[in-house]
Write a protein that holds these residues in place. Structure first.
Motif, short mmCIF file in Angstrom:
data_model
loop_
_atom_site.label_atom_id
_atom_site.label_comp_id
_atom_site.label_asym_id
_atom_site.label_seq_id
_atom_site.Cartn_x
_atom_site.Cartn_y
_atom_site.Cartn_z
N ASP A 181 0.77 -1.24 0.00
CA ASP A 181 0.00 0.00 0.00
C ASP A 181 0.81 1.29 0.00
O ASP A 181 1.20 1.79 -1.05
CB ASP A 181 -1.02 -0.01 1.15
CG ASP A 181 -0.46 -0.50 2.47
OD1 ASP A 181 0.32 0.22 3.08
OD2 ASP A 181 -0.84 -1.63 2.88
N ALA A 182 1.06 1.87 1.16
CA ALA A 182 1.66 3.21 1.22
C ALA A 182 3.02 3.29 0.56
O ALA A 182 3.44 4.36 0.11
CB ALA A 182 1.76 3.67 2.67
N VAL A 221 -0.50 5.98 7.04
CA VAL A 221 -1.83 6.26 6.48
C VAL A 221 -1.79 7.59 5.73
O VAL A 221 -0.87 8.39 5.92
CB VAL A 221 -2.89 6.29 7.59
CG1 VAL A 221 -2.91 4.97 8.34
CG2 VAL A 221 -2.63 7.46 8.56
N PRO A 222 -2.77 7.86 4.86
CA PRO A 222 -2.78 9.14 4.14
C PRO A 222 -2.69 10.32 5.11
O PRO A 222 -3.24 10.28 6.21
CB PRO A 222 -4.12 9.12 3.40
CG PRO A 222 -4.42 7.68 3.22
CD PRO A 222 -3.89 6.99 4.44
N SER A 223 -1.98 11.36 4.70
CA SER A 223 -1.70 12.47 5.59
C SER A 223 -2.96 13.13 6.13
O SER A 223 -2.97 13.62 7.27
CB SER A 223 -0.82 13.51 4.89
OG SER A 223 -1.39 13.90 3.66
N ALA A 224 -4.05 13.11 5.37
CA ALA A 224 -5.30 13.71 5.85
C ALA A 224 -5.90 12.93 7.01
O ALA A 224 -6.73 13.46 7.77
CB ALA A 224 -6.32 13.79 4.70
N GLN A 274 -4.96 0.64 10.78
CA GLN A 274 -3.52 0.31 10.81
C GLN A 274 -2.63 1.48 11.22
O GLN A 274 -1.41 1.35 11.20
CB GLN A 274 -3.04 -0.24 9.47
CG GLN A 274 -3.57 -1.64 9.14
CD GLN A 274 -2.86 -2.28 7.97
OE1 GLN A 274 -2.52 -1.61 6.98
NE2 GLN A 274 -2.63 -3.58 8.05
N GLU A 275 -3.19 2.62 11.61
CA GLU A 275 -2.34 3.77 11.95
C GLU A 275 -1.53 3.49 13.22
O GLU A 275 -2.06 3.04 14.23
CB GLU A 275 -3.17 5.03 12.16
CG GLU A 275 -2.31 6.25 12.48
CD GLU A 275 -3.11 7.52 12.70
OE1 GLU A 275 -2.48 8.58 12.86
OE2 GLU A 275 -4.36 7.45 12.71
N VAL A 276 -0.24 3.74 13.13
CA VAL A 276 0.68 3.66 14.26
C VAL A 276 1.54 4.91 14.24
O VAL A 276 1.95 5.37 13.17
CB VAL A 276 1.59 2.39 14.14
CG1 VAL A 276 2.73 2.45 15.14
CG2 VAL A 276 0.77 1.12 14.36
N ASP A 277 1.78 5.50 15.39
CA ASP A 277 2.62 6.69 15.46
C ASP A 277 4.09 6.26 15.38
O ASP A 277 4.73 5.99 16.40
CB ASP A 277 2.34 7.44 16.77
CG ASP A 277 3.09 8.78 16.84
OD1 ASP A 277 4.00 9.01 16.02
OD2 ASP A 277 2.75 9.58 17.73
#
Length: 576
Positions: free
Chosen positions: A26-27, A101-104, A112-115
């Motif tokens: 993906d990204a 994930v997309p910046s927006a 799936q967002e992880v810092d």
């Protein structure tokens, strides 16, 4: 115009990066697509991102050029962590490119967002999430520059919409590597000379930080009539042809190093952050030389600390030190070391367990007459080429390599010597093999370590990486077993229900063989090393082999005895 992904990939190719490791997704699709179109870089897809980080780190350690690995959003990036920690602790310059994930959607708890900037805070000297194409190429320059400067890890995170964003095609990436040699303080050199001249006997402890000044080190050891204890990482470059070295200390060491430490009037540490203070001499006046000021006195109290380049510091000492006429200390240490080596060598003889001494010993430590691991390691040492790259899993595999393999010729050595991870030998071997498919690469694999990342056998096959995997198959987590017994505990939880690992490898399409009898071992080793392409040699070794540390006190010996008694009780109870 070009894209952020294309700019990154072109800049890495210009830096000399020839492989990028990871799992696609993906990204990071814009980045992998840019790699696909970049003829100078090979993409190597691993089955696990941890293996990608280990492989990239091994390449960085072998070449000095930054290693590159990738993991995509969330779990993909997290899987890099263990290999990146190993790179950090090995001082290997590594760039990890992570998806996001997309910046927006940043900060919205998106799927799936992880810092990443928080997750990698401890492992990475530089970490940054690119939020606009205009930040490029400045953040890439910072990431690479800092990875080289530490050296260590940088993590660059690309949200899904950033990799394909446009940037000016003529924007230039500027990365400058300037070698620096830190000059030692003259006053500290004077103090060190005074301490060493006043000491009747001196023992040296030398680490990887001093490998580049071999000739000066040998001259210094001769001047001081000092035995030289080498750290494991210092075997490479400092072991072969060194008439002053007496092997390693710690759990992998030998009695000669213990005696050399305990009978020295002064200890001289050069280029080492040896992490085991319990193995260093107690209350011995100590001089430490290290390019890192924060390493001075970190492991043992130091009387004189010299912050500076090892070569410059040793040269400065040589200009002032008087020579020592009495060489008894050195000669005794070397004699003890050679006697110990001879005893170890006898264990490697195929018929050892059939002789009188062998029959007595085997009743204690090899009742099933299985292949001794020392014999396997010695045969690999004998038949491997002098330009072989060795990797080794943490644990007993490292013990046998340290004791039985000589870093002669241009041999190289990579392992997880600072983090002590499992499962590092296979992916590190893949990294080494990808640098030069014509150079021999041998991995000393524990059965526990190999099976933890067993899927990477498929990576070797898919990318034609001709690694030779020598498996010390003792059905145990051997070092844990040793630790338990040393503390008087019965062995527990260390057993491994291994399959026929050669059969597993063969089912994957890899050349493989299994050896169970000592008389078949040498022919099998020769065949494995000579085979084209990847090869797995599964050797069933003795799980009871006693690898006593060089400093076994009464409490430790008693611990072994109690452990064996408890194991016997447990065993009998299980049968009743």
């Amino acid at each position: 115009m070009t894209t952020v992904a294309e700019q990154i990939v072109t800049a890495l190719a210009d830096l000399g990066v020839r492989t990028v490791w990871g799992v696609v997704g993906d990204a990071l699709n814009p980045v992998t697509d840019a790699i696909r179109r970049q003829e100078r870089i090979e993409w190597i897809g691993t089955r696990h991102e941890e293996a990608a980080a280990f492989a990239a780190s091994a390449q960085a350690q072998l070449t000095g050029t930054i290693g590159v690995c990738m993991g995509t959003v969330g779990p993909g990036a997290l899987h890099l962590l263990n290999g990146l920690y190993d790179a950090k602790k090995s001082h290997a310059p590594v760039l990890a490119i992570c998806g996001q994930v997309p910046s927006a959607e940043l900060g919205a708890d998106y799927f799936q967002e992880v810092d990443n900037d928080a997750v990698f805070r401890d492992v990475a000297a530089f970490r940054h999430t690119v939020t606009a194409a205009s930040q490029m190429p400045r953040v890439l320059e910072q990431a690479v520059q800092i990875a080289y400067a530490k050296p260590g890890v940088s993590v660059l995170t690309l949200p899904g919409d950033i990799g394909s964003a446009a940037v000016a095609k003529d924007s230039v990436v500027h990365i400058t590597r300037v070698p620096a040699h830190l000059t030692p303080d003259d006053g500290e050199i004077t103090r060190a000379v005074r301490l060493l001249d006043d000491a009747k006997t001196v023992t040296m402890l030398v680490g990887a930080g001093a490998r580049d000044c071999r000739e000066a080190l040998l001259e210094l050891a001769d001047r001081l009539a000092a035995p030289m204890v080498l750290t494991l990482k210092a075997k490479e470059g400092l072991e072969d042809g060194n008439v002053f070295q007496i092997g390693q200390s710690g759990l992998i060491g030998n009695p000669a190093t213990r005696e050399a430490f305990e009978t020295a009037d002064a200890l001289l540490m050069i280029g080492t952050d040896f992490p085991y203070p319990e193995w260093l001499p107690d209350k011995t006046p100590t001089v430490q030389i290290d390019v890192h000021a924060d390493h001075i006195g970190r492991r043992t109290p130091v009387d004189v600390g010299i912050v500076g380049d090892a070569g410059l510091s040793v040269t400065a000492l040589l200009k002032r030190l008087r020579g020592k006429q009495d060489r008894t200390h050195l000669e005794r240490a070397r004699s003890d070391y050679e006697d110990w080596q001879n005893r170890q060598h006898r264990l490697t003889e195929p018929d050892f367990d059939h002789g009188l001494v062998g029959k007595v010993r085997s009743r204690l430590d090899n009742s099933e007459a299985k292949i001794r691991p020392e014999a396997l390691a010695t045969l690999v040492d004998t038949h491997a080429a002098d330009d072989t790259v060795f990797t080794t899993d943490t644990g007993m595999s490292t013990v046998w390599l340290a004791r039985c393999v000589t870093m002669r010729g241009t041999r190289r050595l990579i392992g997880s010597f600072n983090l002590g991870s499992m499962a590092n030998a296979l992916p590190q071997a893949l990294g080494a093999a990808a640098l030069d498919r014509g150079r021999p690469v041998v991995a000393f694999c524990g059965d526990g370590g190999l099976t933890m990342l067993l899927g990477e056998l498929l990576t070797a096959l898919a990318h034609g990486l001709p690694v030779k995997l020598v498996v010390f198959d003792n059905g145990r987590l051997g070092m844990v077993k040793l630790e338990q017994e040393q503390g008087g505990l019965p062995e527990f939880g260390t057993g491994l229900a291994n399959p026929d690992l050669a059969a597993v490898a063969a089912a994957m399409g890899m050349q493989a063989a299994r050896v169970t009898e000592p008389e078949h071992l040498e022919a099998a080793v020769i065949t494995a090393l000579a085979a084209p392409g990847p090869y797995l040699l599964d050797v069933v070794t003795n799980p009871e082999e006693i690898a006593l540390p060089p400093k076994t006190g009464v409490d430790q010996a008693w611990g072994f005895a109690i452990a064996k008694l408890k194991e016997g009780i447990v065993s009998r109870g299980a049968k009743s």
